[in-house]
Design a protein around this motif. Structure first.
Motif, PDB file in Angstrom:
ATOM      1  N   ALA A   1      69.487 -53.437   0.917  1.00  0.00           N
ATOM      2  CA  ALA A   1      68.672 -54.063   1.956  1.00  0.00           C
ATOM      3  C   ALA A   1      67.965 -53.007   2.790  1.00  0.00           C
ATOM      4  N   ALA A   2      68.632 -51.883   3.041  1.00  0.00           N
ATOM      5  CA  ALA A   2      68.006 -50.791   3.788  1.00  0.00           C
ATOM      6  C   ALA A   2      66.820 -50.212   3.018  1.00  0.00           C
TER       7      ALA A   2
ATOM      8  N   PHE B   1      57.089 -59.616   7.103  1.00  0.00           N
ATOM      9  CA  PHE B   1      58.253 -59.174   6.309  1.00  0.00           C
ATOM     10  C   PHE B   1      59.485 -59.978   6.698  1.00  0.00           C
ATOM     11  N   THR B   2      60.228 -60.430   5.704  1.00  0.00           N
ATOM     12  CA  THR B   2      61.485 -61.138   5.932  1.00  0.00           C
ATOM     13  C   THR B   2      62.628 -60.275   5.420  1.00  0.00           C
ATOM     14  N   SER B   3      63.518 -59.885   6.315  1.00  0.00           N
ATOM     15  CA  SER B   3      64.642 -59.025   5.939  1.00  0.00           C
ATOM     16  C   SER B   3      65.859 -59.874   5.601  1.00  0.00           C
TER      17      SER B   3
ATOM     18  N   LEU C   1      55.593 -54.268   9.562  1.00  0.00           N
ATOM     19  CA  LEU C   1      56.622 -55.305   9.490  1.00  0.00           C
ATOM     20  C   LEU C   1      56.058 -56.717   9.556  1.00  0.00           C
TER      21      LEU C   1
ATOM     22  N   ARG D   1      68.494 -53.945  11.252  1.00  0.00           N
ATOM     23  CA  ARG D   1      68.580 -55.395  11.086  1.00  0.00           C
ATOM     24  C   ARG D   1      69.841 -55.867  11.804  1.00  0.00           C
TER      25      ARG D   1
ATOM     26  N   LYS E   1      74.300 -53.409   1.399  1.00  0.00           N
ATOM     27  CA  LYS E   1      73.575 -53.090   2.632  1.00  0.00           C
ATOM     28  C   LYS E   1      72.569 -51.969   2.400  1.00  0.00           C
TER      29      LYS E   1
ATOM     30  N   LEU F   1      64.946 -57.737  14.011  1.00  0.00           N
ATOM     31  CA  LEU F   1      64.834 -56.293  13.783  1.00  0.00           C
ATOM     32  C   LEU F   1      64.662 -55.545  15.102  1.00  0.00           C
TER      33      LEU F   1
ATOM     34  N   ARG G   1      58.921 -50.748   4.212  1.00  0.00           N
ATOM     35  CA  ARG G   1      58.027 -51.270   5.241  1.00  0.00           C
ATOM     36  C   ARG G   1      58.087 -50.419   6.510  1.00  0.00           C
TER      37      ARG G   1
ATOM     38  N   GLU H   1      64.817 -51.909   1.197  1.00  0.00           N
ATOM     39  CA  GLU H   1      63.713 -52.830   1.447  1.00  0.00           C
ATOM     40  C   GLU H   1      63.068 -52.540   2.794  1.00  0.00           C
ATOM     41  N   LEU H   2      63.886 -52.252   3.797  1.00  0.00           N
ATOM     42  CA  LEU H   2      63.335 -51.862   5.097  1.00  0.00           C
ATOM     43  C   LEU H   2      62.484 -50.606   4.962  1.00  0.00           C
TER      44      LEU H   2
END
Length: 306
Positions: free
Chosen positions: A63-64, A227-229, A224, A140, A60, A195, A70, A66-67
């Protein structure tokens, strides 16, 4: 978390230097047999690349990251927003991680809707009297419905009935000034697919705080776009390393059971700036040297010159 997220790091830049003139010497270079062999004293630190360890929770955090790449930097909105507060930059892996940033009831409602992960980035002015600042949050949720539900909950149960700039797609709450708080805080929510974007600006000048809401929300929406999360199904498959950058860091201490490490994984340029102690100056340096990737372990390794 076990360490302060703000730290300075050294840069190693690999590249080719071009001089204004050169001389070509014929022949083949050979080592001097009488030359002393030079060995680097690493002080017992490992010198071979490592394999990063991960877990469901640390996925997680990846993934954060990656956020974060952006997300709006507070300094994007005001270059004076450079002073970090306690835990003002961090990954979010459960709703409890939001309770020192949002009201407890707001955080609990988010958790009830289905939070997967998120990222928080906040700064305020460097003046001795903290008169203005902003915290940006991107979360997310499990799906689009959960995200829109968070906004609806905030509007109906969290007091988010304020309208700013006629933008009814945002749920906004105004609070203060009040006893022991001589500034006004706006908290604004919006959903973009799965999101949830939250902006929390404050200032001792109410008009200034209010004016930051549309600037922050629109800037975040632009970043964003497209962007694909990672959703629940994709989290486990996220790589723990990218182009071996993390493998070149020193392995961190083991993470204690029941805890997670927010300062972890690999980051792009913008994500790395969220963690930096001097984001304005470092952004210029990153641009100058071409820094595009950072790996985090007990130290941080930056890739530059590409």
């Amino acid at each position: 978390m076990r360490r302060s997220p703000f730290r300075l790091a050294a840069f190693v830049v690999a590249g080719t230097l071009v001089t204004g003139c050169s001389t070509v010497v014929s022949g083949t270079a050979t080592p001097d047999p009488e030359a002393l062999e030079i060995r680097l004293n690493t002080g017992g630190l490992p010198t071979e690349p490592r394999t990063p360890e991960t877990s469901n929770t640390q996925q997680k955090v990846l993934a954060a990251n990656e956020l974060a790449d952006r997300m709006v930097l507070p300094t994007d909105l005001d270059p004076s927003f450079t002073r970090p507060g306690m835990l003002s930059v961090r990954a979010v892996v459960q709703s409890g991680n939001l309770k020192n940033t949002l009201e407890d009831a707001d955080a609990e409602r988010i958790g009830q809707r289905g939070l997967l992960y998120g990222f928080v980035s906040g700064r305020n002015t460097s003046a001795e009297k903290v008169d203005s600042g902003i915290t940006m949050i991107v979360l997310r949720m499990t799906d689009d419905g959960a995200a829109s539900g968070v906004v609806d909950d905030f509007r109906s149960k969290g007091g988010g009935s304020e309208v700013v700039d006629g933008r009814t797609e945002w749920a906004v709450r105004k609070a203060g000034p009040k006893q022991y708080q001589d500034y006004t805080v706006f908290t604004a929510y919006m959903a973009i697919g799965p999101l949830v974007v939250i902006a929390v600006p404050w200032a001792d000048d109410e008009a200034r705080a209010r004016g930051m809401v549309p600037r922050a929300m629109d800037a975040q929406a632009r970043l964003l776009a497209g962007f694909t999360s990672a959703g629940r199904a994709e989290l486990a498959g996220l790589p723990a390393d990218k182009e071996a950058i993390v493998s070149y860091t020193v392995a961190p201490e083991p993470i204690e059971a029941g805890k997670f490490e927010s300062d972890y994984g690999f980051r792009g340029r913008r994500a790395a700036l969220h963690w930096d102690s001097s984001p304005v100056e470092t952004a210029k340096l990153f641009e100058e040297v071409g820094m595009d990737l950072a790996g985090v372990g007990r130290n941080t390794v930056f890739r530059a010159g590409r």
